[in-house]
Motif scaffolding. Structure first.
Motif, PDB file in Angstrom:
ATOM      1  N   CYS A   1       7.600   0.606  -5.832  1.00  0.00           N
ATOM      2  CA  CYS A   1       7.449   0.235  -4.422  1.00  0.00           C
ATOM      3  C   CYS A   1       8.386  -0.888  -4.009  1.00  0.00           C
ATOM      4  O   CYS A   1       8.763  -0.988  -2.841  1.00  0.00           O
ATOM      5  N   GLY A   2       8.754  -1.768  -4.954  1.00  0.00           N
ATOM      6  CA  GLY A   2       9.672  -2.858  -4.651  1.00  0.00           C
ATOM      7  C   GLY A   2       9.042  -4.079  -4.033  1.00  0.00           C
ATOM      8  O   GLY A   2       9.727  -5.102  -3.862  1.00  0.00           O
ATOM      9  N   HIS A   3       7.753  -4.041  -3.700  1.00  0.00           N
ATOM     10  CA  HIS A   3       7.161  -5.191  -3.012  1.00  0.00           C
ATOM     11  C   HIS A   3       5.852  -5.683  -3.624  1.00  0.00           C
ATOM     12  O   HIS A   3       5.299  -6.698  -3.170  1.00  0.00           O
ATOM     13  N   CYS A   4       5.317  -5.016  -4.643  1.00  0.00           N
ATOM     14  CA  CYS A   4       4.103  -5.519  -5.282  1.00  0.00           C
ATOM     15  C   CYS A   4       4.446  -6.713  -6.171  1.00  0.00           C
ATOM     16  O   CYS A   4       5.612  -7.047  -6.380  1.00  0.00           O
ATOM     17  N   HIS A   5       3.419  -7.361  -6.728  1.00  0.00           N
ATOM     18  CA  HIS A   5       3.649  -8.553  -7.555  1.00  0.00           C
ATOM     19  C   HIS A   5       4.566  -8.243  -8.735  1.00  0.00           C
ATOM     20  O   HIS A   5       5.508  -9.000  -9.003  1.00  0.00           O
ATOM     21  N   ALA A   6       4.294  -7.136  -9.437  1.00  0.00           N
ATOM     22  CA  ALA A   6       5.106  -6.803 -10.610  1.00  0.00           C
ATOM     23  C   ALA A   6       6.572  -6.595 -10.229  1.00  0.00           C
ATOM     24  O   ALA A   6       7.486  -7.074 -10.916  1.00  0.00           O
ATOM     25  N   CYS A   7       6.815  -5.894  -9.134  1.00  0.00           N
ATOM     26  CA  CYS A   7       8.192  -5.651  -8.698  1.00  0.00           C
ATOM     27  C   CYS A   7       8.903  -6.953  -8.332  1.00  0.00           C
ATOM     28  O   CYS A   7      10.078  -7.142  -8.645  1.00  0.00           O
ATOM     29  N   THR A   8       8.192  -7.865  -7.683  1.00  0.00           N
ATOM     30  CA  THR A   8       8.836  -9.100  -7.221  1.00  0.00           C
ATOM     31  C   THR A   8       9.109 -10.079  -8.355  1.00  0.00           C
ATOM     32  O   THR A   8       9.922 -10.997  -8.189  1.00  0.00           O
ATOM     33  N   ILE A   9       8.458  -9.910  -9.510  1.00  0.00           N
ATOM     34  CA  ILE A   9       8.751 -10.792 -10.648  1.00  0.00           C
ATOM     35  C   ILE A   9       9.639 -10.104 -11.682  1.00  0.00           C
ATOM     36  O   ILE A   9       9.760 -10.563 -12.816  1.00  0.00           O
ATOM     37  N   GLY A  10      10.286  -9.010 -11.293  1.00  0.00           N
ATOM     38  CA  GLY A  10      11.241  -8.353 -12.180  1.00  0.00           C
ATOM     39  C   GLY A  10      10.634  -7.435 -13.210  1.00  0.00           C
ATOM     40  O   GLY A  10      11.270  -7.145 -14.227  1.00  0.00           O
ATOM     41  N   LYS A  11       9.416  -6.933 -12.958  1.00  0.00           N
ATOM     42  CA  LYS A  11       8.759  -6.012 -13.889  1.00  0.00           C
ATOM     43  C   LYS A  11       8.385  -4.706 -13.177  1.00  0.00           C
ATOM     44  O   LYS A  11       7.209  -4.316 -13.142  1.00  0.00           O
ATOM     45  N   PRO A  12       9.366  -4.012 -12.615  1.00  0.00           N
ATOM     46  CA  PRO A  12       9.049  -2.762 -11.913  1.00  0.00           C
ATOM     47  C   PRO A  12       8.508  -1.683 -12.834  1.00  0.00           C
ATOM     48  O   PRO A  12       7.912  -0.714 -12.355  1.00  0.00           O
TER      49      PRO A  12
ATOM     50  N   CYS B   1       5.994  -1.873 -14.541  1.00  0.00           N
ATOM     51  CA  CYS B   1       4.531  -1.842 -14.379  1.00  0.00           C
ATOM     52  C   CYS B   1       4.158  -2.065 -12.918  1.00  0.00           C
ATOM     53  O   CYS B   1       3.159  -2.725 -12.617  1.00  0.00           O
ATOM     54  N   CYS B   2       4.958  -1.500 -12.022  1.00  0.00           N
ATOM     55  CA  CYS B   2       4.674  -1.509 -10.584  1.00  0.00           C
ATOM     56  C   CYS B   2       3.243  -1.046 -10.316  1.00  0.00           C
ATOM     57  O   CYS B   2       2.761  -0.088 -10.934  1.00  0.00           O
ATOM     58  N   GLU B   3       2.570  -1.741  -9.398  1.00  0.00           N
ATOM     59  CA  GLU B   3       1.185  -1.397  -9.074  1.00  0.00           C
ATOM     60  C   GLU B   3       1.070  -0.044  -8.382  1.00  0.00           C
ATOM     61  O   GLU B   3      -0.004   0.567  -8.360  1.00  0.00           O
ATOM     62  N   ASN B   4       2.171   0.425  -7.806  1.00  0.00           N
ATOM     63  CA  ASN B   4       2.161   1.683  -7.053  1.00  0.00           C
ATOM     64  C   ASN B   4       3.134   2.701  -7.644  1.00  0.00           C
ATOM     65  O   ASN B   4       3.664   3.551  -6.934  1.00  0.00           O
ATOM     66  N   ILE B   5       3.343   2.636  -8.939  1.00  0.00           N
ATOM     67  CA  ILE B   5       4.373   3.443  -9.594  1.00  0.00           C
ATOM     68  C   ILE B   5       4.079   4.942  -9.457  1.00  0.00           C
ATOM     69  O   ILE B   5       2.920   5.372  -9.459  1.00  0.00           O
ATOM     70  N   GLY B   6       5.137   5.705  -9.303  1.00  0.00           N
ATOM     71  CA  GLY B   6       5.056   7.159  -9.334  1.00  0.00           C
ATOM     72  C   GLY B   6       6.089   7.679 -10.306  1.00  0.00           C
ATOM     73  O   GLY B   6       7.261   7.293 -10.231  1.00  0.00           O
ATOM     74  N   VAL B   7       5.683   8.501 -11.241  1.00  0.00           N
ATOM     75  CA  VAL B   7       6.591   8.988 -12.281  1.00  0.00           C
ATOM     76  C   VAL B   7       6.972  10.435 -11.990  1.00  0.00           C
ATOM     77  O   VAL B   7       6.092  11.287 -11.788  1.00  0.00           O
ATOM     78  N   LEU B   8       8.282  10.701 -11.960  1.00  0.00           N
ATOM     79  CA  LEU B   8       8.744  12.071 -11.789  1.00  0.00           C
ATOM     80  C   LEU B   8       8.155  12.956 -12.879  1.00  0.00           C
ATOM     81  O   LEU B   8       8.107  12.574 -14.050  1.00  0.00           O
ATOM     82  N   GLY B   9       7.718  14.126 -12.491  1.00  0.00           N
ATOM     83  CA  GLY B   9       7.164  15.071 -13.453  1.00  0.00           C
ATOM     84  C   GLY B   9       5.706  14.835 -13.788  1.00  0.00           C
ATOM     85  O   GLY B   9       5.101  15.626 -14.511  1.00  0.00           O
ATOM     86  N   VAL B  10       5.136  13.737 -13.264  1.00  0.00           N
ATOM     87  CA  VAL B  10       3.724  13.434 -13.503  1.00  0.00           C
ATOM     88  C   VAL B  10       3.000  13.288 -12.167  1.00  0.00           C
ATOM     89  O   VAL B  10       2.173  14.110 -11.795  1.00  0.00           O
ATOM     90  N   HIS B  11       3.347  12.224 -11.443  1.00  0.00           N
ATOM     91  CA  HIS B  11       2.702  11.985 -10.148  1.00  0.00           C
ATOM     92  C   HIS B  11       3.336  12.797  -9.023  1.00  0.00           C
ATOM     93  O   HIS B  11       2.724  12.980  -7.970  1.00  0.00           O
ATOM     94  N   ARG B  12       4.589  13.215  -9.237  1.00  0.00           N
ATOM     95  CA  ARG B  12       5.279  14.075  -8.273  1.00  0.00           C
ATOM     96  C   ARG B  12       6.215  14.985  -9.053  1.00  0.00           C
ATOM     97  O   ARG B  12       6.451  14.764 -10.240  1.00  0.00           O
ATOM     98  N   ASP B  13       6.741  16.014  -8.389  1.00  0.00           N
ATOM     99  CA  ASP B  13       7.544  17.002  -9.109  1.00  0.00           C
ATOM    100  C   ASP B  13       8.759  16.371  -9.767  1.00  0.00           C
ATOM    101  O   ASP B  13       9.425  15.482  -9.204  1.00  0.00           O
ATOM    102  N   GLY B  14       9.062  16.862 -10.985  1.00  0.00           N
ATOM    103  CA  GLY B  14      10.116  16.296 -11.803  1.00  0.00           C
ATOM    104  C   GLY B  14      11.362  17.144 -11.875  1.00  0.00           C
ATOM    105  O   GLY B  14      11.738  17.828 -10.918  1.00  0.00           O
TER     106      GLY B  14
END
Length: 328
Positions: free
Chosen positions: A89-100, A102-115
Protein backbone atom coordinates in the motif's frame (compact mmCIF):
# COMPACT_ATOMS: atom_id res chain seq x y z
CA UNK A 1 -7.07 -12.71 -25.49
CA UNK A 2 -4.18 -14.60 -23.89
CA UNK A 3 -3.72 -18.12 -22.60
CA UNK A 4 -3.73 -18.74 -18.84
CA UNK A 5 -3.59 -21.61 -16.37
CA UNK A 6 -6.36 -21.46 -13.78
CA UNK A 7 -7.00 -23.42 -10.62
CA UNK A 8 -10.79 -23.42 -10.92
CA UNK A 9 -11.26 -25.15 -7.56
CA UNK A 10 -9.18 -27.53 -5.43
CA UNK A 11 -8.04 -30.41 -7.60
CA UNK A 12 -9.15 -28.79 -10.87
CA UNK A 13 -6.44 -27.10 -12.96
CA UNK A 14 -7.25 -25.95 -16.49
CA UNK A 15 -5.91 -24.09 -19.52
CA UNK A 16 -8.18 -21.19 -20.50
CA UNK A 17 -8.21 -17.78 -22.19
CA UNK A 18 -8.26 -14.44 -20.41
CA UNK A 19 -8.25 -10.79 -21.60
CA UNK A 20 -4.80 -9.30 -21.99
CA UNK A 21 -3.96 -6.54 -19.48
CA UNK A 22 -4.21 -2.99 -20.80
CA UNK A 23 -1.61 -0.24 -20.30
CA UNK A 24 -2.01 1.74 -17.09
CA UNK A 25 -0.10 4.77 -15.73
CA UNK A 26 2.56 3.83 -13.20
CA UNK A 27 2.49 0.18 -14.29
CA UNK A 28 4.41 -2.05 -16.70
CA UNK A 29 3.06 -4.87 -18.81
CA UNK A 30 5.36 -7.88 -18.80
CA UNK A 31 5.34 -10.81 -21.21
CA UNK A 32 5.91 -13.79 -18.94
CA UNK A 33 8.71 -16.12 -19.97
CA UNK A 34 9.12 -18.55 -17.06
CA UNK A 35 7.21 -19.33 -13.86
CA UNK A 36 8.59 -21.19 -10.87
CA UNK A 37 6.08 -23.46 -9.13
CA UNK A 38 6.02 -22.82 -5.38
CA UNK A 39 4.77 -24.88 -2.46
CA UNK A 40 2.00 -22.29 -2.19
CA UNK A 41 0.83 -23.24 -5.70
CA UNK A 42 0.67 -26.92 -4.74
CA UNK A 43 -1.31 -25.96 -1.62
CA UNK A 44 -3.74 -23.87 -3.69
CA UNK A 45 -4.25 -26.84 -6.03
CA UNK A 46 -4.75 -29.14 -3.04
CA UNK A 47 -7.16 -26.78 -1.26
CA UNK A 48 -4.88 -26.17 1.74
CA UNK A 49 -4.35 -22.43 1.24
CA UNK A 50 -6.55 -20.37 3.62
CA UNK A 51 -8.11 -17.02 2.72
CA UNK A 52 -8.04 -17.72 -1.02
CA UNK A 53 -10.90 -17.44 -3.45
CA UNK A 54 -11.25 -19.60 -6.57
CA UNK A 55 -10.85 -19.52 -9.50
CA UNK A 56 -7.24 -18.30 -9.28
CA UNK A 57 -4.43 -17.83 -11.80
CA UNK A 58 -1.50 -19.01 -9.69
CA UNK A 59 2.17 -18.13 -10.03
CA UNK A 60 4.33 -15.61 -8.17
CA UNK A 61 7.89 -16.71 -9.07
CA UNK A 62 8.06 -14.81 -12.33
CA UNK A 63 10.39 -13.54 -15.03
CA UNK A 64 9.65 -11.98 -18.39
CA UNK A 65 10.25 -9.18 -20.88
CA UNK A 66 9.00 -5.62 -20.40
CA UNK A 67 6.36 -4.56 -22.91
CA UNK A 68 6.44 -0.98 -21.60
CA UNK A 69 9.29 1.29 -20.50
CA UNK A 70 9.30 2.58 -16.93
CA UNK A 71 8.75 6.29 -16.44
CA UNK A 72 12.05 6.68 -14.58
CA UNK A 73 14.07 5.07 -17.36
CA UNK A 74 15.22 2.06 -15.30
CA UNK A 75 13.52 -0.42 -17.62
CA UNK A 76 13.29 -0.32 -21.41
CA UNK A 77 10.98 -2.29 -23.68
CA UNK A 78 12.44 -5.78 -24.12
CA UNK A 79 14.44 -5.82 -20.87
CA UNK A 80 14.40 -9.05 -18.88
CA UNK A 81 12.86 -8.41 -15.48
CA UNK A 82 12.18 -10.25 -12.24
CA UNK A 83 8.80 -9.49 -10.69
CA UNK A 84 8.46 -8.78 -7.00
CA UNK A 85 4.99 -10.30 -6.38
CA UNK A 86 4.28 -8.45 -3.11
CA UNK A 87 1.94 -5.57 -3.89
CA UNK A 88 2.03 -3.05 -1.05
CA UNK A 89 0.00 0.00 0.00
CA UNK A 90 2.94 2.36 0.59
CA UNK A 91 1.31 4.19 3.50
CA UNK A 92 0.89 1.76 6.42
CA UNK A 93 3.33 1.75 9.34
CA UNK A 94 5.42 -1.11 7.92
CA UNK A 95 5.72 0.57 4.52
CA UNK A 96 6.73 3.92 6.02
CA UNK A 97 9.55 2.36 8.08
CA UNK A 98 11.05 0.54 5.09
CA UNK A 99 9.48 -2.89 5.67
CA UNK A 100 7.01 -3.27 2.79
CA UNK A 101 7.57 -7.03 2.94
CA UNK A 102 5.22 -7.04 5.93
CA UNK A 103 2.80 -4.38 4.65
CA UNK A 104 -0.45 -4.41 6.63
CA UNK A 105 -2.43 -4.45 3.37
CA UNK A 106 -0.18 -6.70 1.28
CA UNK A 107 -1.53 -8.51 -1.76
CA UNK A 108 0.50 -11.31 -3.31
CA UNK A 109 0.24 -12.12 -7.01
CA UNK A 110 -1.06 -15.63 -7.51
CA UNK A 111 -2.54 -15.75 -4.00
CA UNK A 112 -4.66 -12.72 -3.16
CA UNK A 113 -5.07 -11.78 -6.83
CA UNK A 114 -4.37 -13.44 -10.16
CA UNK A 115 -0.71 -14.22 -10.80
CA UNK A 116 1.66 -15.04 -13.61
CA UNK A 117 0.71 -18.44 -15.04
CA UNK A 118 -0.37 -16.59 -18.17
CA UNK A 119 1.16 -14.77 -21.12
CA UNK A 120 1.12 -11.21 -19.74
CA UNK A 121 0.77 -9.43 -16.40
CA UNK A 122 0.50 -5.80 -15.33
CA UNK A 123 2.48 -4.76 -12.25
CA UNK A 124 3.44 -1.46 -10.60
CA UNK A 125 6.73 -0.12 -11.99
CA UNK A 126 8.44 -0.48 -8.61
CA UNK A 127 7.71 -4.23 -8.61
CA UNK A 128 9.82 -4.92 -11.73
CA UNK A 129 13.58 -5.31 -11.31
CA UNK A 130 15.92 -5.41 -14.29
CA UNK A 131 17.63 -8.83 -14.41
CA UNK A 132 20.74 -7.93 -16.38
CA UNK A 133 23.13 -10.83 -16.84
CA UNK A 134 20.58 -13.56 -16.00
CA UNK A 135 18.65 -15.88 -18.28
CA UNK A 136 14.86 -16.18 -18.03
CA UNK A 137 14.87 -19.49 -16.18
CA UNK A 138 17.34 -18.28 -13.55
CA UNK A 139 15.38 -15.04 -13.19
CA UNK A 140 12.23 -17.04 -12.38
CA UNK A 141 14.04 -18.55 -9.36
CA UNK A 142 15.10 -15.23 -7.83
CA UNK A 143 11.94 -14.78 -5.73
CA UNK A 144 12.14 -18.02 -3.76
CA UNK A 145 15.89 -17.55 -3.27
CA UNK A 146 15.20 -14.03 -1.97
CA UNK A 147 12.96 -15.53 0.76
CA UNK A 148 15.94 -17.47 2.10
CA UNK A 149 18.33 -14.55 1.58
CA UNK A 150 16.02 -12.26 3.56
CA UNK A 151 15.98 -14.66 6.52
CA UNK A 152 19.77 -14.89 6.45
CA UNK A 153 20.01 -11.09 6.31
CA UNK A 154 17.75 -10.87 9.37
CA UNK A 155 20.07 -13.22 11.29
CA UNK A 156 23.23 -11.10 10.74
CA UNK A 157 25.52 -14.12 10.67
CA UNK A 158 29.15 -13.90 11.67
CA UNK A 159 31.72 -15.54 9.34
CA UNK A 160 32.65 -18.92 10.77
CA UNK A 161 29.46 -19.24 12.83
CA UNK A 162 27.53 -22.50 12.90
CA UNK A 163 24.11 -22.68 11.24
CA UNK A 164 21.43 -25.37 11.29
CA UNK A 165 18.67 -25.26 8.68
CA UNK A 166 15.75 -27.54 9.57
CA UNK A 167 13.79 -28.44 6.44
CA UNK A 168 15.59 -29.13 3.15
CA UNK A 169 12.87 -27.92 0.78
CA UNK A 170 13.43 -25.00 -1.60
CA UNK A 171 13.26 -22.26 1.08
CA UNK A 172 15.52 -24.20 3.43
CA UNK A 173 18.01 -24.75 0.62
CA UNK A 174 17.86 -21.04 -0.21
CA UNK A 175 18.65 -20.14 3.40
CA UNK A 176 21.48 -22.68 3.47
CA UNK A 177 22.97 -21.31 0.23
CA UNK A 178 23.04 -17.72 1.47
CA UNK A 179 24.23 -18.67 4.94
CA UNK A 180 27.16 -20.38 3.22
CA UNK A 181 27.78 -17.30 1.06
CA UNK A 182 27.96 -15.28 4.30
CA UNK A 183 30.71 -17.60 5.53
CA UNK A 184 28.80 -19.81 7.97
CA UNK A 185 29.27 -23.54 8.38
CA UNK A 186 25.94 -25.12 7.39
CA UNK A 187 24.12 -28.25 8.54
CA UNK A 188 20.85 -29.35 6.91
CA UNK A 189 18.36 -31.47 8.86
CA UNK A 190 15.27 -33.13 7.39
CA UNK A 191 12.96 -36.07 8.02
CA UNK A 192 13.33 -37.29 4.41
CA UNK A 193 16.47 -39.14 3.30
CA UNK A 194 15.58 -38.47 -0.35
CA UNK A 195 15.38 -34.72 0.31
CA UNK A 196 18.77 -34.80 1.98
CA UNK A 197 20.15 -36.67 -1.02
CA UNK A 198 18.87 -33.89 -3.30
CA UNK A 199 20.32 -31.30 -0.93
CA UNK A 200 23.74 -32.97 -1.11
CA UNK A 201 23.81 -32.24 -4.83
CA UNK A 202 23.05 -28.56 -4.21
CA UNK A 203 25.28 -28.05 -1.16
CA UNK A 204 28.02 -30.68 -1.22
CA UNK A 205 29.93 -28.86 1.53
CA UNK A 206 27.01 -28.96 4.01
CA UNK A 207 26.64 -31.51 6.78
CA UNK A 208 23.43 -33.56 6.48
CA UNK A 209 21.40 -34.90 9.41
CA UNK A 210 18.31 -37.08 9.31
CA UNK A 211 15.63 -36.27 11.88
CA UNK A 212 15.92 -38.93 14.57
CA UNK A 213 19.69 -38.80 14.59
CA UNK A 214 21.41 -37.01 17.44
CA UNK A 215 22.46 -33.48 16.46
CA UNK A 216 26.19 -32.99 16.09
CA UNK A 217 26.26 -29.82 18.21
CA UNK A 218 24.32 -26.78 19.35
CA UNK A 219 24.25 -24.04 16.74
CA UNK A 220 24.78 -20.28 16.75
CA UNK A 221 21.77 -19.83 14.45
CA UNK A 222 18.87 -22.16 13.67
CA UNK A 223 16.54 -21.56 10.72
CA UNK A 224 13.21 -23.40 10.58
CA UNK A 225 11.87 -24.01 7.06
CA UNK A 226 9.74 -27.08 7.77
CA UNK A 227 6.17 -25.81 7.65
CA UNK A 228 5.55 -27.92 10.77
CA UNK A 229 4.47 -26.37 14.07
CA UNK A 230 5.87 -29.42 15.89
CA UNK A 231 9.30 -28.85 14.33
CA UNK A 232 9.12 -25.11 15.02
CA UNK A 233 8.42 -25.75 18.69
CA UNK A 234 11.26 -28.28 18.89
CA UNK A 235 13.87 -26.18 17.09
CA UNK A 236 14.89 -24.22 20.16
CA UNK A 237 16.52 -27.38 21.46
CA UNK A 238 19.22 -27.21 18.75
CA UNK A 239 20.23 -23.64 19.61
CA UNK A 240 23.41 -22.69 21.47
CA UNK A 241 23.41 -20.24 24.35
CA UNK A 242 23.41 -16.69 22.99
CA UNK A 243 21.98 -17.93 19.69
CA UNK A 244 19.36 -16.74 17.22
CA UNK A 245 16.29 -18.69 16.10
CA UNK A 246 14.82 -17.61 12.74
CA UNK A 247 11.37 -18.79 11.67
CA UNK A 248 11.00 -18.90 7.89
CA UNK A 249 7.94 -21.15 8.13
CA UNK A 250 4.45 -19.71 8.51
CA UNK A 251 1.84 -22.18 9.77
CA UNK A 252 -1.36 -22.27 11.78
CA UNK A 253 -0.80 -23.06 15.42
CA UNK A 254 0.84 -21.69 18.55
CA UNK A 255 4.54 -21.47 19.25
CA UNK A 256 5.30 -23.00 22.63
CA UNK A 257 8.74 -22.84 24.25
CA UNK A 258 9.76 -23.70 27.78
CA UNK A 259 10.53 -20.25 29.19
CA UNK A 260 13.54 -21.39 31.26
CA UNK A 261 15.13 -22.89 28.11
CA UNK A 262 14.36 -19.75 26.11
CA UNK A 263 15.76 -17.43 28.79
CA UNK A 264 18.88 -19.32 29.79
CA UNK A 265 20.08 -19.10 26.18
CA UNK A 266 19.17 -15.39 26.02
CA UNK A 267 17.60 -16.39 22.74
CA UNK A 268 17.01 -13.95 19.92
CA UNK A 269 13.78 -14.97 18.15
CA UNK A 270 13.14 -13.63 14.65
CA UNK A 271 10.31 -14.04 12.18
CA UNK A 272 11.15 -13.61 8.49
CA UNK A 273 8.47 -12.73 5.96
CA UNK A 274 8.75 -12.38 2.18
CA UNK A 275 11.71 -10.32 0.91
CA UNK A 276 12.86 -6.78 0.16
CA UNK A 277 14.20 -5.25 -3.05
CA UNK A 278 17.69 -5.44 -1.54
CA UNK A 279 17.27 -9.22 -1.15
CA UNK A 280 16.25 -9.60 -4.82
CA UNK A 281 19.28 -7.54 -5.86
CA UNK A 282 21.60 -9.57 -3.62
CA UNK A 283 20.31 -12.84 -5.09
CA UNK A 284 20.78 -11.62 -8.67
CA UNK A 285 24.31 -10.44 -7.87
CA UNK A 286 25.19 -13.83 -6.36
CA UNK A 287 23.77 -15.66 -9.41
CA UNK A 288 25.85 -13.47 -11.73
CA UNK A 289 28.94 -14.26 -9.63
CA UNK A 290 28.32 -18.01 -9.93
CA UNK A 291 27.66 -18.46 -6.20
CA UNK A 292 24.20 -20.05 -6.58
CA UNK A 293 23.91 -23.59 -8.04
CA UNK A 294 20.99 -22.67 -10.31
CA UNK A 295 21.26 -25.75 -12.54
CA UNK A 296 21.01 -28.11 -9.57
CA UNK A 297 18.00 -26.29 -8.15
CA UNK A 298 15.93 -26.48 -11.36
CA UNK A 299 15.15 -30.20 -11.29
CA UNK A 300 11.94 -30.22 -13.39
CA UNK A 301 10.60 -28.23 -16.33
CA UNK A 302 7.41 -28.27 -18.37
CA UNK A 303 5.77 -26.49 -21.27
CA UNK A 304 2.69 -24.35 -20.69
CA UNK A 305 0.07 -26.78 -21.99
CA UNK A 306 1.80 -29.78 -20.41
CA UNK A 307 1.68 -28.06 -16.99
CA UNK A 308 -2.03 -28.94 -16.76
CA UNK A 309 -0.95 -32.57 -16.41
CA UNK A 310 2.40 -32.14 -14.69
CA UNK A 311 1.54 -29.77 -11.84
CA UNK A 312 -1.05 -32.19 -10.33
CA UNK A 313 1.47 -35.05 -10.63
CA UNK A 314 4.16 -33.02 -8.85
CA UNK A 315 1.68 -31.87 -6.20
CA UNK A 316 1.03 -35.54 -5.39
CA UNK A 317 4.72 -36.55 -5.25
CA UNK A 318 7.54 -34.06 -4.73
CA UNK A 319 10.07 -36.63 -3.56
CA UNK A 320 12.57 -36.00 -6.37
CA UNK A 321 11.70 -32.35 -6.96
CA UNK A 322 13.35 -29.16 -5.79
CA UNK A 323 12.08 -26.51 -8.20
CA UNK A 324 9.84 -27.01 -11.23
CA UNK A 325 9.67 -24.33 -13.93
CA UNK A 326 6.92 -23.63 -16.47
CA UNK A 327 8.01 -22.25 -19.85
CA UNK A 328 5.26 -19.89 -20.99
Amino acid sequence: MMKALVCVEPGRFERTDRPRPQPQPGHIRIRIGHVGICGTDYHIYGGQQPFLSYPRVMGHELSGRALDASADGRIAVGDLVVINPYLTCGHCHACTIGKPNCCENIGVLGVHRDGGMCEEVLVPEQNAYKAEGLDERAAAMVEFLAIGAHGVSRARLRPGSSVLVVGAGPIGLAAAIFAGIDGAGVTLRDSSASRLQLAAGVLPQARLELVGEEAAQAYDTVFDATGSIHAMNAGLGWLAHGGTYVLLSVVKGDLSFADPEFHKRETTLLASRNALKADFEHVMDCIRRGLVPIERLATHETGFDEAVTNLPLWAADRGTLIKAIIRV
